[in-house]
Design an enzyme around this catalytic site. Structure first.
Site, PDB file in Angstrom:
ATOM      1  N   MET A   1       0.858  -1.181   0.000  1.00 26.63           N
ATOM      2  CA  MET A   1       0.000   0.000   0.000  1.00 26.63           C
ATOM      3  C   MET A   1       0.892   1.228   0.000  1.00 26.63           C
ATOM      4  SD  MET A   1      -3.010  -1.106   2.678  1.00 26.63           S
ATOM      5  CE  MET A   1      -3.897   0.438   2.444  1.00 26.63           C
TER       6      MET A   1
ATOM      7  N   CYS B   1      -1.868  -0.484  -9.656  1.00 26.42           N
ATOM      8  CA  CYS B   1      -1.955   0.823  -8.998  1.00 26.42           C
ATOM      9  C   CYS B   1      -2.936   1.728  -9.741  1.00 26.42           C
ATOM     10  CB  CYS B   1      -0.590   1.489  -8.941  1.00 26.42           C
ATOM     11  SG  CYS B   1      -0.624   3.128  -8.174  1.00 26.42           S
TER      12      CYS B   1
ATOM     13  N   GLU C   1     -11.483  -6.017  -0.396  1.00 24.58           N
ATOM     14  CA  GLU C   1     -12.684  -5.915   0.443  1.00 24.58           C
ATOM     15  C   GLU C   1     -12.790  -7.031   1.491  1.00 24.58           C
ATOM     16  OE1 GLU C   1     -15.479  -2.946   1.079  1.00 24.58           O
ATOM     17  OE2 GLU C   1     -13.889  -3.052  -0.426  1.00 24.58           O
TER      18      GLU C   1
END
Length: 309
Positions: free
Chosen positions: A8, A98, A201
């Site tokens: 991240m 990305c 998710e």
């Protein structure tokens, strides 16, 4: 089941990798990407992004770390990939997921999902250059604007020699908006023979189970979920109870003890506030604490508040 800590950008740096892997449950970490343009970087660039290379390529608690590269030049990506594994990276990962506009505008990340041939060329160049003993993996989304090339893109990466794919189950345009389309990973699995890691998710044990079932995968990659619940990997793997808020607050305090965030100080406030953005999803207490620190810029003042949570 393997659980991989996702890369991240600007969030999961070596300090965060250290903290999360100390809690346990992660089998591998992938670094934030190194942007490759037209050169082979000196060692210091790799050490700055992945200090674990000085420790045998593992975090202080022993979790292997893999360097991720992002770019469009097959030749330069190949050279930097060789450098990464020579320095101790546990293989190399290529970023085709990305969604950042600046990255995509410069023909990096998810925008390359418009060009399956380019994906193939990049992966083949890297796979041909890196010794077979080191895995070459790739992370992709389901597409850029839509999913019409999802299968073709995954097939191109596999045909180019990728040993494994991590698939974030949304397109670039969909960003991080729910839902994640886990069933699309299952569809892709029917057309490629390499292992696939499902991503997107997963915030809790129920999400993880549903994702594995819908995707047909055995392995998961989690990122935001691990920031929202620091022991999420252990919750998923072993059925542990979510980390108590007091223990989370203690982690936030200990984060200030690292040299970069303690002695220098200037990064700590922004990183803590950023982390609270995820914690608020899982912990009701996080919102009220955030309101007390959101305007503060003094690390010591923030730590004092956290110590009294």
């Amino acid at each position: 089941m393997r659980i991989i800590l996702a890369p991240m950008e600007g969030v999961v740096d070596h300090l965060m990798r250290d903290m999360l892997t100390r809690i346990g449950g992660f089998d591998l970490c992938v670094t934030e990407f190194i942007r490759v343009v037209d050169q082979c970087y000196p060692n210091k660039v790799f050490y700055r992004m992945c200090p674990e290379l000085r420790n045998g390529g593992v975090t202080p608690s022993g979790t292997p770390v893999k360097v991720q590269l992002l770019g469009q030049s097959p030749e330069w990506l190949a050279e930097n990939a060789v450098k990464a594994v020579e320095l101790g990276s546990h293989g190399v990962d290529l970023n085709f997921g990305c969604p950042a506009k600046t990255v995509n505008k410069n023909k990096g990340g998810a925008v390359l999902l418009k060009e399956p041939e380019t994906l193939y060329t990049i992966v083949k160049a890297v796979r041909d250059a890196v010794p077979n003993s080191h895995p070459v993996t790739a992370k992709m989304r389901l597409g850029f604007e839509d999913k019409t090339l999802a299968i073709e893109n995954a097939s191109a990466l596999a045909s180019g020699g990728a040993d494994e794919l991590a698939i974030h189950a949304r397109t670039k345009v969909e960003g991080y908006k729910p839902p994640a389309h886990w069933h699309w990973i299952q569809t892709i699995k029917q057309h490629v023979s390499v292992p696939i890691v499902a991503n997107g998710e997963v915030w809790g044990k129920e999400d993880a189970d549903a994702c594995l079932l819908a995707s047909g995968c055995q392995d998961l990659m989690i990122g935001r979920g691990a920031l929202a619940m620091p022991n999420l990997a252990q919750v998923i793997k072993h059925g542990d109870a979510p980390m108590a808020w007091k223990h989370v607050a203690d982690m936030l305090v200990s984060y200030s003890g690292y040299e970069l965030y303690g002695d220098k100080g200037k990064y700590y406030p922004n990183r803590i506030k950023q982390w609270f953005g995820y914690l608020k999803r899982q912990y009701t207490q996080a919102e009220s604490v955030f309101q007390h620190i959101r305007t503060l810029h003094d690390p010591d003042a923030i730590v004092r508040i956290l110590q009294n949570v």
